[in-house]
Design an enzyme around this catalytic site. Structure first.
Site, mmCIF file in Angstrom:
data_model
loop_
_atom_site.group_PDB
_atom_site.id
_atom_site.type_symbol
_atom_site.label_atom_id
_atom_site.label_comp_id
_atom_site.label_asym_id
_atom_site.label_seq_id
_atom_site.Cartn_x
_atom_site.Cartn_y
_atom_site.Cartn_z
ATOM 1 N N CYS A 7 2.633 -7.844 -4.488
ATOM 2 C CA CYS A 7 1.704 -8.626 -4.123
ATOM 3 C C CYS A 7 0.287 -8.270 -4.518
ATOM 4 C CB CYS A 7 1.765 -8.507 -2.365
ATOM 5 S SG CYS A 7 1.046 -6.788 -1.672
ATOM 6 N N CYS B 99 0.049 -2.573 -5.804
ATOM 7 C CA CYS B 99 1.408 -3.121 -5.497
ATOM 8 C C CYS B 99 2.158 -4.142 -6.476
ATOM 9 C CB CYS B 99 1.444 -3.696 -4.100
ATOM 10 S SG CYS B 99 2.977 -4.254 -3.730
ATOM 11 N N CYS C 234 -3.883 8.841 -5.236
ATOM 12 C CA CYS C 234 -5.020 8.953 -4.321
ATOM 13 C C CYS C 234 -4.992 7.754 -3.669
ATOM 14 C CB CYS C 234 -6.261 9.386 -4.855
ATOM 15 S SG CYS C 234 -7.479 9.725 -3.576
ATOM 16 N N CYS D 178 3.129 -6.273 2.100
ATOM 17 C CA CYS D 178 4.434 -7.036 1.781
ATOM 18 C C CYS D 178 5.522 -6.030 2.097
ATOM 19 C CB CYS D 178 4.604 -7.449 0.287
ATOM 20 S SG CYS D 178 4.711 -5.971 -0.940
ATOM 21 N N CYS E 270 3.894 -0.946 1.354
ATOM 22 C CA CYS E 270 2.746 -1.878 1.193
ATOM 23 C C CYS E 270 2.585 -2.413 2.702
ATOM 24 C CB CYS E 270 2.820 -2.694 0.117
ATOM 25 S SG CYS E 270 1.410 -3.597 -0.147
#
Length: 137
Positions: free
Chosen positions: A100, A97, A120, A51, A48
């Site tokens: 976060c 995510c 995707c 984070c 990510c």
């Protein structure tokens, strides 16, 4: 699970570029075939951008032809969450995510075996961490 990462809007703006901010914090979508990872083939882990949580492995990446990085499974299902997205008159499944709450992209049921899924994902929501190829001498 990892402790939640919570920041103010000003903190997100300071750490992300404009496209990363728009995609991850406001669920924007980058143009197809434009992101840095849609045609990326190195061995490693995609994390990510907000984070650094590990999200997808290069081993699960495939060419779906859609213009965005596509994966048939998440690295750790606990690191992503899904929610119904009814934007733009469509019903889709948004991928976020779990640490976060960054918007990552969407998941569809038209992927390859073994899962039949196609995550995707916007390149702007990802960072890439290369890992050494253990098969090399």
């Amino acid at each position: 699970m990892t402790e939640k990462v919570i920041k103010t809007d000003a903190e997100w703006r300071a750490m992300l570029d404009d496209e990363e901010y728009d995609v991850t914090r406001h669920a924007a979508t980058e143009a197809p075939f434009s992101g840095r990872y849609w045609d990326h083939h190195e061995h490693g882990i995609y994390t990510c951008v907000c984070c650094n949580t590990p999200l997808f492995a290069s081993d699960a990446k495939f060419d779906s032809g859609c213009g965005w990085p596509s994966y048939f499974t998440a690295l750790n299902p606990d690191n992503v969450k899904e929610k119904i997205d009814r934007a733009y008159g469509m019903i889709r499944t948004e991928v976020i995510c779990n640490v976060c709450d960054a918007h990552l992209g969407h998941v569809f049921n038209d992927g390859p075996p073994p899962t039949g899924l196609r995550y995707c994902i916007n390149s702007a929501s990802l960072r890439f961490d290369a890992t050494p190829d253990l098969n090399e001498s």
